[in-house]
Design a protein around this motif. Sequence first.
Motif, PDB file in Angstrom:
ATOM      1  N   PHE A   2       0.838  -1.173  -0.006  1.00  0.00           N
ATOM      2  CA  PHE A   2      -0.042   0.086   0.104  1.00  0.00           C
ATOM      3  C   PHE A   2       1.020   1.136   0.040  1.00  0.00           C
ATOM      4  O   PHE A   2       1.861   1.254   0.572  1.00  0.00           O
ATOM      5  CB  PHE A   2      -0.860  -0.001   1.151  1.00  0.00           C
ATOM      6  CG  PHE A   2      -1.860  -1.089   1.277  1.00  0.00           C
ATOM      7  CD1 PHE A   2      -2.833  -1.020   0.398  1.00  0.00           C
ATOM      8  CD2 PHE A   2      -1.635  -2.294   1.949  1.00  0.00           C
ATOM      9  CE1 PHE A   2      -3.823  -2.191   0.391  1.00  0.00           C
ATOM     10  CE2 PHE A   2      -2.680  -3.277   2.090  1.00  0.00           C
ATOM     11  CZ  PHE A   2      -3.518  -3.427   1.235  1.00  0.00           C
ATOM     12  N   THR A   3       0.407   2.067  -0.759  1.00  0.00           N
ATOM     13  CA  THR A   3       1.069   3.463  -0.561  1.00  0.00           C
ATOM     14  C   THR A   3       0.240   4.643  -0.170  1.00  0.00           C
ATOM     15  O   THR A   3      -0.268   5.336  -0.770  1.00  0.00           O
ATOM     16  CB  THR A   3       1.695   3.954  -2.248  1.00  0.00           C
ATOM     17  OG1 THR A   3       0.455   3.954  -2.776  1.00  0.00           O
ATOM     18  CG2 THR A   3       2.544   2.847  -2.714  1.00  0.00           C
ATOM     19  N   LEU A   5      -1.132   7.945   1.602  1.00  0.00           N
ATOM     20  CA  LEU A   5      -0.672   9.369   1.530  1.00  0.00           C
ATOM     21  C   LEU A   5       0.216   9.809   2.731  1.00  0.00           C
ATOM     22  O   LEU A   5       0.940  10.713   2.682  1.00  0.00           O
ATOM     23  CB  LEU A   5      -1.643  10.187   1.022  1.00  0.00           C
ATOM     24  CG  LEU A   5      -2.337   9.937  -0.278  1.00  0.00           C
ATOM     25  CD1 LEU A   5      -3.560  10.951  -0.488  1.00  0.00           C
ATOM     26  CD2 LEU A   5      -1.108  10.602  -1.225  1.00  0.00           C
ATOM     27  N   GLU A   7       2.232   8.496   4.510  1.00  0.00           N
ATOM     28  CA  GLU A   7       3.693   7.980   4.414  1.00  0.00           C
ATOM     29  C   GLU A   7       4.394   8.836   3.435  1.00  0.00           C
ATOM     30  O   GLU A   7       5.544   8.456   3.539  1.00  0.00           O
ATOM     31  CB  GLU A   7       3.635   6.447   4.290  1.00  0.00           C
ATOM     32  CG  GLU A   7       3.069   5.545   5.427  1.00  0.00           C
ATOM     33  CD  GLU A   7       3.816   5.520   6.661  1.00  0.00           C
ATOM     34  OE1 GLU A   7       4.874   5.448   6.468  1.00  0.00           O
ATOM     35  OE2 GLU A   7       3.104   5.729   7.574  1.00  0.00           O
ATOM     36  N   LYS A   8       3.760   9.396   2.748  1.00  0.00           N
ATOM     37  CA  LYS A   8       4.616  10.425   1.646  1.00  0.00           C
ATOM     38  C   LYS A   8       5.182  11.406   2.367  1.00  0.00           C
ATOM     39  O   LYS A   8       4.600  12.120   3.224  1.00  0.00           O
ATOM     40  CB  LYS A   8       3.638  10.773   0.618  1.00  0.00           C
ATOM     41  CG  LYS A   8       2.809   9.729   0.010  1.00  0.00           C
ATOM     42  CD  LYS A   8       3.800   9.027  -1.135  1.00  0.00           C
ATOM     43  CE  LYS A   8       3.051   7.876  -1.794  1.00  0.00           C
ATOM     44  NZ  LYS A   8       3.878   7.105  -2.556  1.00  0.00           N
TER      45      LYS A   8
END
Length: 172
Positions: A2-3, A5, A7-8
């Motif tokens: 999962f990416t 947001l 974690e950005k």
Amino acid sequence: GFTFLSEKPILHCINLDEKAVADGERVVERFGLGEVAARARTRVGWVSAVIEAEVAQLEGEERQAFLTDLGLKEPAIHRVLSDCYALLGLVSFFTVGEDEVRAWPIPSGTRAQDAAGAVHSDIARGFIRAEVNGYDELVAVNGSFADLRARGQLRLEGKDYVVRDGEVCHFR
């Protein structure tokens, strides 16, 4: 995976008016953004879009004089790019040819052999060593690698050497 947001990395860029540029370095305190700036993988920067539009139209000494009059060291784009590189964990090294100088972004902590792979995979496969020097050293000898060798300022580094930001590399 999962990416998310959350974690950005995040760059908050505040657009200041022309009169507030002098307080740019204190933008976090001025706008009460201490809690935001303290978050992991977060930076708070500032620009003045009006001033940047004017700076973009100027060149050379005219540009530097304009920035100096405003009390600025460099255009905001340099700060923004520096913040972006820091958030993404990147550094740049340069390669210099007869017809081109190019910057190559790589992750911080990259070994010389892996940095050579950023230029071309064949260079990484056939890597012998890297000739490394600083930008300022190269400018001081008007871009002459022969003069750098004669002065003993051209370092030979192996495949495990960690390339640092702003270095000029020639891969053998």
